[in-house]
Write a protein that holds these residues in place. Structure first.
Motif, short mmCIF file in Angstrom:
data_model
loop_
_atom_site.label_atom_id
_atom_site.label_comp_id
_atom_site.label_asym_id
_atom_site.label_seq_id
_atom_site.Cartn_x
_atom_site.Cartn_y
_atom_site.Cartn_z
N ARG A 153 -1.34 -1.21 25.05
CA ARG A 153 -0.55 -0.07 23.12
C ARG A 153 -3.01 -0.80 22.87
O ARG A 153 -3.40 0.18 22.00
N GLU A 154 -3.53 -1.49 22.93
CA GLU A 154 -4.89 -1.66 22.85
C GLU A 154 -6.00 -0.08 23.32
O GLU A 154 -6.88 -0.04 22.81
N ARG A 155 -5.65 -0.05 24.61
CA ARG A 155 -6.46 0.54 25.05
C ARG A 155 -6.34 2.28 23.97
O ARG A 155 -7.16 2.99 24.21
N GLU A 156 -4.72 2.68 24.48
CA GLU A 156 -5.02 3.41 23.52
C GLU A 156 -4.92 3.74 22.04
O GLU A 156 -5.58 4.69 21.39
N ARG A 157 -5.09 2.28 21.56
CA ARG A 157 -5.22 2.03 19.79
C ARG A 157 -7.12 2.53 19.91
O ARG A 157 -7.68 3.44 18.95
N LEU A 158 -8.08 1.61 20.80
CA LEU A 158 -9.10 1.86 21.19
C LEU A 158 -9.90 3.96 20.83
O LEU A 158 -10.86 3.88 20.64
N ARG A 159 -8.84 3.70 21.59
CA ARG A 159 -9.32 5.68 22.93
C ARG A 159 -9.40 6.99 21.08
O ARG A 159 -10.03 7.32 20.93
N ARG A 160 -7.62 6.15 20.27
CA ARG A 160 -7.80 7.00 18.98
C ARG A 160 -8.78 6.33 18.38
O ARG A 160 -9.48 7.48 17.25
N GLU A 161 -8.91 5.17 17.58
CA GLU A 161 -10.70 4.55 16.83
C GLU A 161 -12.12 5.85 17.42
O GLU A 161 -12.33 5.69 16.14
N TYR A 162 -12.09 5.52 19.16
CA TYR A 162 -13.42 5.88 19.46
C TYR A 162 -13.25 7.41 19.52
O TYR A 162 -14.12 8.27 18.99
N ILE A 163 -11.88 8.66 19.64
CA ILE A 163 -12.80 9.95 18.70
C ILE A 163 -12.03 10.10 17.51
O ILE A 163 -13.06 11.12 16.98
N LYS A 164 -11.52 9.38 16.78
CA LYS A 164 -11.68 10.04 15.58
C LYS A 164 -13.37 9.39 14.87
O LYS A 164 -13.48 10.19 14.33
N ASN A 165 -13.52 8.14 15.49
CA ASN A 165 -15.16 7.94 14.77
C ASN A 165 -16.33 9.42 15.69
O ASN A 165 -16.45 9.77 14.79
N PHE A 166 -15.57 9.76 16.88
CA PHE A 166 -16.98 10.91 16.85
C PHE A 166 -16.70 12.36 16.50
O PHE A 166 -17.74 12.52 15.75
N ARG A 167 -15.54 12.34 15.65
CA ARG A 167 -15.21 13.27 15.72
C ARG A 167 -15.51 13.69 13.95
O ARG A 167 -16.24 15.33 13.69
N GLU A 168 -15.77 11.87 13.21
CA GLU A 168 -16.88 12.41 11.96
C GLU A 168 -17.87 12.40 12.35
O GLU A 168 -18.15 13.15 10.92
N THR A 169 -18.68 11.96 13.19
CA THR A 169 -20.17 12.10 12.85
C THR A 169 -20.37 13.15 13.58
O THR A 169 -21.06 13.98 13.26
#
Length: 83
Positions: free
Chosen positions: A32-48
């Motif tokens: 669950r942590e891995r999935e949450r971290l992946r979603r957060e990483y992709i969200k931040n990448f897209r925003e940038t």
């Protein structure tokens, strides 16, 4: 594009979990942590990426600006253009 410290930290933990998954597997909580971290990483990448594109002005070889109109409109709304 340089990564922020936060993105580097997320990526480091994602990679730690990936290596652990290959070696011995993950607990349910780690999965669950891995999935949450992946979603957060992709969200931040897209925003940038979106921010970088919205700040960009494109010029052709003759020096004429050829920035797409859609990007110009976004820049105007954000007060980045006064044309």
């Amino acid at each position: 594009m340089t990564e922020s410290k936060e993105q580097e930290k997320l990526l480091k933990r994602i990679n730690e979990l990936a290596h652990k998954n290959k070696k011995e597997g993950l607990t349910e909580a780690e999965t669950r942590e891995r999935e949450r971290l992946r979603r957060e990483y992709i969200k931040n990448f897209r925003e940038t990426m979106r921010s970088n594109i919205e700040m960009m002005r494109i010029y052709n070889d003759e020096g004429k600006e050829v920035t797409p109109e859609k990007v110009k409109e976004i820049q105007r709304k954000k007060g980045l253009r006064d044309d």
